[in-house]
Design an enzyme around this catalytic site. Structure first.
Site, mmCIF file in Angstrom:
data_model
loop_
_atom_site.group_PDB
_atom_site.id
_atom_site.type_symbol
_atom_site.label_atom_id
_atom_site.label_comp_id
_atom_site.label_asym_id
_atom_site.label_seq_id
_atom_site.Cartn_x
_atom_site.Cartn_y
_atom_site.Cartn_z
ATOM 1 C CE LYS A 3 -10.584 7.681 65.368
ATOM 2 N NZ LYS A 3 -11.324 8.509 66.338
ATOM 3 C CG ASP A 60 -14.334 21.617 68.583
ATOM 4 O OD1 ASP A 60 -15.136 20.781 68.121
ATOM 5 O OD2 ASP A 60 -13.263 21.920 68.001
ATOM 6 C CG LEU A 69 -19.603 11.720 63.810
ATOM 7 C CD1 LEU A 69 -18.826 10.424 63.986
ATOM 8 C CD2 LEU A 69 -20.884 11.471 63.009
ATOM 9 C CB THR A 115 -18.854 14.751 59.567
ATOM 10 O OG1 THR A 115 -17.625 14.076 59.257
ATOM 11 C CG2 THR A 115 -19.789 13.797 60.279
ATOM 12 C CB SER A 131 -17.438 19.897 63.430
ATOM 13 O OG SER A 131 -17.555 19.409 62.122
ATOM 14 C CG PHE A 155 -21.436 8.635 60.094
ATOM 15 C CD1 PHE A 155 -20.980 7.319 60.060
ATOM 16 C CD2 PHE A 155 -22.650 8.906 60.700
ATOM 17 C CE1 PHE A 155 -21.716 6.295 60.629
ATOM 18 C CE2 PHE A 155 -23.398 7.878 61.273
ATOM 19 C CZ PHE A 155 -22.935 6.573 61.240
ATOM 20 C CG ASP A 187 -4.975 20.432 71.543
ATOM 21 O OD1 ASP A 187 -5.380 19.259 71.452
ATOM 22 O OD2 ASP A 187 -3.948 20.846 70.983
ATOM 23 C CB VAL A 188 -8.917 16.359 73.313
ATOM 24 C CG1 VAL A 188 -10.287 16.991 73.364
ATOM 25 C CG2 VAL A 188 -8.567 15.885 71.903
ATOM 26 C CE1 TYR A 209 -9.410 8.729 62.118
ATOM 27 C CE2 TYR A 209 -10.056 6.864 60.756
ATOM 28 C CZ TYR A 209 -10.396 7.904 61.601
ATOM 29 O OH TYR A 209 -11.718 8.126 61.928
HETATM 30 P P1 NAD Z 1 -15.393 16.611 62.183
HETATM 31 O O1 NAD Z 1 -14.119 17.056 61.537
HETATM 32 O O2 NAD Z 1 -16.682 17.041 61.606
HETATM 33 O O3 NAD Z 1 -15.392 17.010 63.735
HETATM 34 C C1 NAD Z 1 -14.268 16.810 64.546
HETATM 35 C C2 NAD Z 1 -14.262 17.895 65.617
HETATM 36 O O4 NAD Z 1 -13.143 17.635 66.487
HETATM 37 C C3 NAD Z 1 -14.051 19.309 65.042
HETATM 38 O O5 NAD Z 1 -15.004 20.191 65.622
HETATM 39 C C4 NAD Z 1 -12.643 19.671 65.463
HETATM 40 O O6 NAD Z 1 -12.457 21.057 65.690
HETATM 41 C C5 NAD Z 1 -12.493 18.865 66.747
HETATM 42 N N1 NAD Z 1 -11.097 18.591 67.074
HETATM 43 C C6 NAD Z 1 -10.144 18.092 66.248
HETATM 44 N N2 NAD Z 1 -8.978 18.015 66.907
HETATM 45 C C7 NAD Z 1 -9.199 18.476 68.164
HETATM 46 C C8 NAD Z 1 -8.384 18.653 69.301
HETATM 47 N N3 NAD Z 1 -7.071 18.362 69.297
HETATM 48 N N4 NAD Z 1 -8.947 19.133 70.429
HETATM 49 C C9 NAD Z 1 -10.260 19.464 70.469
HETATM 50 N N5 NAD Z 1 -11.079 19.338 69.419
HETATM 51 C C10 NAD Z 1 -10.552 18.839 68.275
HETATM 52 O O7 NAD Z 1 -15.268 15.034 62.239
HETATM 53 P P2 NAD Z 1 -16.356 13.911 62.583
HETATM 54 O O8 NAD Z 1 -16.618 13.165 61.345
HETATM 55 O O9 NAD Z 1 -17.484 14.489 63.374
HETATM 56 O O10 NAD Z 1 -15.458 12.978 63.513
HETATM 57 C C11 NAD Z 1 -15.730 12.779 64.885
HETATM 58 C C12 NAD Z 1 -15.022 11.513 65.318
HETATM 59 O O11 NAD Z 1 -15.568 10.410 64.584
HETATM 60 C C13 NAD Z 1 -13.516 11.483 65.040
HETATM 61 O O12 NAD Z 1 -12.852 10.867 66.111
HETATM 62 C C14 NAD Z 1 -13.399 10.635 63.795
HETATM 63 O O13 NAD Z 1 -12.151 9.981 63.703
HETATM 64 C C15 NAD Z 1 -14.545 9.649 64.013
HETATM 65 N N6 NAD Z 1 -15.019 9.015 62.791
HETATM 66 C C16 NAD Z 1 -15.636 9.732 61.813
HETATM 67 C C17 NAD Z 1 -16.086 9.081 60.667
HETATM 68 C C18 NAD Z 1 -16.782 9.796 59.536
HETATM 69 O O14 NAD Z 1 -17.050 9.151 58.514
HETATM 70 N N7 NAD Z 1 -17.114 11.070 59.650
HETATM 71 C C19 NAD Z 1 -15.893 7.706 60.531
HETATM 72 C C20 NAD Z 1 -15.264 7.018 61.544
HETATM 73 C C21 NAD Z 1 -14.836 7.672 62.682
#
Ligand code: NAD
Length: 254
Positions: free
Chosen positions: A166, A36, A17, A197, A15, A195, A58-59, A162
């Site tokens: 981070k 994932d 990013l 997403t 998903s 972002f 699961d990470v 959160y």
């Molecule tokens: P998203 O929800 O679109 O994607 C996250 C992905 O991580 C999903 O595919 C989910 O299945 C996977 N995931 C979640 N927990 C997991 C686990 N325990 N093991 C394996 N996979 C797991 O979110 P995103 O927006 O793409 O976020 C990606 C990263 O960017 C995250 O760390 C998030 O905190 C960070 N982030 C996002 C934003 C934003 O605005 N979207 C802003 C700042 C930081």
């Protein structure tokens, strides 16, 4: 580091990013080990097994992540870099009149996936990168990119867990870069702003519009491809090391 014909492990690949990063690496001739915990997410990656392998994991499970990365190394022969995007962002107040106190188990879950998961990723991929032949002239063996957030600097109400998770990612980068430098391994983090997403799509439209309105320029939510673009810049520019790079259109959340 050249990307062509190299292999990159990408978590959260199903998903947002992470998925955008998969596309960027593939478009530059690299191969991807996509990780994932969501099968539905991995199923969305429609690429030939010649360039992409899929791994359910699961990470936050240290041993499972170690085994998974070793399986990927066995499958591809090498792994040259890792981009860790898996994460969650549930919101909860320390105390809410309607919901009561912040649940301890929710705090632990966020730390477990976002912070421990980041450490487990670094811990598991480092010995694999160490096995690579150094690439000259600089002797680079590998590159790791973690994902932080601007919430680590300007967390909002409801982001206490959160932001803490981070902030821990940010604090790891310099000591890790110092330690891994002698092995020719770089490590950096990207701190995205807001972002578009699945994570942000789950917010009501009005909240998304209010968030976008706070971004000075460009006056819109970030595109996942812009995150992928920065990943490519970090991988290909050997001088970028030990940094947490904001990618946020100058937003400073109020
Ligand atoms: P998203 O929800 O679109 O994607 C996250 C992905 O991580 C999903 O595919 C989910 O299945 C996977 N995931 C979640 N927990 C997991 C686990 N325990 N093991 C394996 N996979 C797991 O979110 P995103 O927006 O793409 O976020 C990606 C990263 O960017 C995250 O760390 C998030 O905190 C960070 N982030 C996002 C934003 C934003 O605005 N979207 C802003 C700042 C930081």
């Amino acid at each position: 580091m050249e990307i062509k014909n190299k292999v990159f492990a990408i978590t959260g690949a199903g998903s947002g990013l992470g998925m955008a990063t998969v596309e960027h690496i593939l478009s530059r001739g690299g191969m991807v080990m996509a990780i994932d915990h969501s099968k539905e997410g991995l199923d969305l990656l429609d690429h030939s097994p010649r360039v992409l392998s899929k791994h359910l994991c699961d990470v936050s499970q240290n041993d499972l992540l170690t085994t998974t990365l070793r399986q990927g190394q066995k499958h591809w022969g090498h792994i040259h870099g890792g981009i860790h995007c898996a994460g969650i962002a549930p919101a909860a107040k320390i105390y809410s009149k309607t919901k009561g106190s912040h649940s301890g188990s929710l705090f632990e879950k966020v730390i477990s996936i976002n912070l421990l998961g980041s450490f487990y990723f670094v811990n598991a991929i480092t010995p694999i990168l160490l096995e690579n032949e150094p690439e000259y002239p600089d002797g680079e063996r590998g590159c790791i990119i973690l994902t932080s957030s601007v919430a680590s600097y300007e967390g909002q109400i409801g982001q206490v867990a959160y932001a803490a998770s981070k902030g821990g990612v940010n604090a790891m980068i310099l000591p890790a870069a110092r330690e891994l430098a002698s092995h020719g391994i770089r490590i950096n983090a990207i701190a995205p702003g807001i972002f578009k997403t699945a994570m942000v799509d789950s917010f009501p439209d009005k909240v998304q519009a209010d968030l976008a309105a706070q971004i000075p320029f460009p006056h819109r939510l970030g595109k996942p491809s812009e995150y992928g673009q920065l990943v490519i810049s970090i991988l290909t520019n050997v001088m970028i090391n030990g940094s947490v790079i904001r990618l946020d259109g100058a937003v400073r959340m109020t």
